[in-house]
Motif scaffolding. Sequence first.
Motif, PDB file in Angstrom:
ATOM      1  N   ILE A   3      -8.525 -40.584 -35.219  1.00  0.00           N
ATOM      2  CA  ILE A   3      -9.156 -40.090 -33.991  1.00  0.00           C
ATOM      3  C   ILE A   3      -8.753 -38.634 -33.786  1.00  0.00           C
ATOM      4  CG2 ILE A   3      -9.233 -40.330 -31.482  1.00  0.00           C
ATOM      5  CD1 ILE A   3      -8.588 -43.329 -31.932  1.00  0.00           C
ATOM      6  N   ARG A   4      -9.744 -37.765 -33.583  1.00  0.00           N
ATOM      7  CA  ARG A   4      -9.471 -36.362 -33.262  1.00  0.00           C
ATOM      8  C   ARG A   4      -9.302 -36.216 -31.753  1.00  0.00           C
ATOM      9  NH1 ARG A   4     -13.552 -31.981 -35.298  1.00  0.00           N
ATOM     10  NH2 ARG A   4     -12.439 -32.363 -37.226  1.00  0.00           N
ATOM     11  N   SER A   5     -10.175 -36.860 -30.992  1.00  0.00           N
ATOM     12  CA  SER A   5     -10.084 -36.769 -29.541  1.00  0.00           C
ATOM     13  C   SER A   5     -10.717 -37.986 -28.895  1.00  0.00           C
ATOM     14  CB  SER A   5     -10.716 -35.466 -29.057  1.00  0.00           C
ATOM     15  OG  SER A   5     -11.915 -35.645 -28.388  1.00  0.00           O
ATOM     16  N   HIS A   6     -10.179 -38.319 -27.750  1.00  0.00           N
ATOM     17  CA  HIS A   6     -10.675 -39.447 -26.953  1.00  0.00           C
ATOM     18  C   HIS A   6     -10.500 -39.061 -25.492  1.00  0.00           C
ATOM     19  CE1 HIS A   6     -11.854 -43.361 -25.842  1.00  0.00           C
ATOM     20  NE2 HIS A   6     -10.891 -44.091 -26.381  1.00  0.00           N
ATOM     21  N   SER A   7     -10.930 -37.813 -25.157  1.00  0.00           N
ATOM     22  CA  SER A   7     -10.679 -37.264 -23.827  1.00  0.00           C
ATOM     23  C   SER A   7     -11.568 -37.885 -22.758  1.00  0.00           C
ATOM     24  CB  SER A   7     -10.835 -35.745 -23.839  1.00  0.00           C
ATOM     25  OG  SER A   7     -12.141 -35.408 -24.277  1.00  0.00           O
ATOM     26  N   GLU A   8     -12.780 -38.269 -23.132  1.00  0.00           N
ATOM     27  CA  GLU A   8     -13.654 -38.980 -22.201  1.00  0.00           C
ATOM     28  C   GLU A   8     -13.566 -40.447 -22.576  1.00  0.00           C
ATOM     29  OE1 GLU A   8     -17.655 -37.371 -21.807  1.00  0.00           O
ATOM     30  OE2 GLU A   8     -16.964 -35.609 -22.887  1.00  0.00           O
ATOM     31  N   SER A   9     -13.480 -41.298 -21.596  1.00  0.00           N
ATOM     32  CA  SER A   9     -13.246 -42.705 -21.896  1.00  0.00           C
ATOM     33  C   SER A   9     -14.356 -43.329 -22.736  1.00  0.00           C
ATOM     34  CB  SER A   9     -13.067 -43.493 -20.604  1.00  0.00           C
ATOM     35  OG  SER A   9     -14.222 -43.408 -19.803  1.00  0.00           O
ATOM     36  N   HIS A  10     -15.580 -42.825 -22.666  1.00  0.00           N
ATOM     37  CA  HIS A  10     -16.687 -43.449 -23.393  1.00  0.00           C
ATOM     38  C   HIS A  10     -17.075 -42.719 -24.675  1.00  0.00           C
ATOM     39  CE1 HIS A  10     -18.628 -40.354 -21.019  1.00  0.00           C
ATOM     40  NE2 HIS A  10     -19.668 -40.442 -21.816  1.00  0.00           N
ATOM     41  N   GLY A  25     -18.158 -52.452 -22.319  1.00  0.00           N
ATOM     42  CA  GLY A  25     -17.299 -53.630 -22.344  1.00  0.00           C
ATOM     43  C   GLY A  25     -16.077 -53.479 -23.239  1.00  0.00           C
ATOM     44  N   ASP A  26     -16.052 -52.419 -24.072  1.00  0.00           N
ATOM     45  CA  ASP A  26     -14.934 -52.200 -24.995  1.00  0.00           C
ATOM     46  C   ASP A  26     -13.995 -51.079 -24.562  1.00  0.00           C
ATOM     47  OD1 ASP A  26     -15.823 -54.216 -26.671  1.00  0.00           O
ATOM     48  OD2 ASP A  26     -17.031 -52.846 -27.884  1.00  0.00           O
ATOM     49  N   LEU A  27     -14.262 -50.466 -23.405  1.00  0.00           N
ATOM     50  CA  LEU A  27     -13.447 -49.322 -22.980  1.00  0.00           C
ATOM     51  C   LEU A  27     -11.968 -49.666 -22.875  1.00  0.00           C
ATOM     52  CD1 LEU A  27     -15.656 -47.598 -20.268  1.00  0.00           C
ATOM     53  CD2 LEU A  27     -15.138 -46.793 -22.570  1.00  0.00           C
ATOM     54  N   ASP A  28     -11.639 -50.849 -22.354  1.00  0.00           N
ATOM     55  CA  ASP A  28     -10.224 -51.206 -22.200  1.00  0.00           C
ATOM     56  C   ASP A  28      -9.518 -51.269 -23.546  1.00  0.00           C
ATOM     57  OD1 ASP A  28     -11.755 -53.480 -22.816  1.00  0.00           O
ATOM     58  OD2 ASP A  28     -10.318 -54.834 -21.873  1.00  0.00           O
ATOM     59  N   LEU A  29     -10.225 -51.654 -24.599  1.00  0.00           N
ATOM     60  CA  LEU A  29      -9.633 -51.704 -25.941  1.00  0.00           C
ATOM     61  C   LEU A  29      -9.459 -50.306 -26.531  1.00  0.00           C
ATOM     62  CD1 LEU A  29     -11.754 -54.619 -27.421  1.00  0.00           C
ATOM     63  CD2 LEU A  29      -9.392 -54.738 -26.588  1.00  0.00           C
ATOM     64  N   THR A  30     -10.474 -49.463 -26.398  1.00  0.00           N
ATOM     65  CA  THR A  30     -10.425 -48.141 -27.040  1.00  0.00           C
ATOM     66  C   THR A  30      -9.458 -47.197 -26.353  1.00  0.00           C
ATOM     67  OG1 THR A  30     -12.275 -47.214 -25.784  1.00  0.00           O
ATOM     68  CG2 THR A  30     -12.806 -48.379 -27.826  1.00  0.00           C
TER      69      THR A  30
END
Length: 63
Positions: A3-10, A25-30
């Motif tokens: 992962i390079r970035s995950h700054s926005e939750s989606h 539905g997968d946001l809590d996992l990611t």
Amino acid sequence: MKIRSHSESHIVELEDGSKWQVFPGDLDLTLAWKPETDLAVAVADAIPPGAAEAPICLQPIPG
């Protein structure tokens, strides 16, 4: 692939520069994924009825 970035939750950006939208539905996992999490990208074989494109699955690689 890392992962390079995950700054926005989606949105997850991978080290190759590709950006992926996360199913709500997968946001809590990611959100638990860290930059060192190694991911595998898998493309679905069939496009579901009514979908514009085949879904993609990002899965952490065990280990």
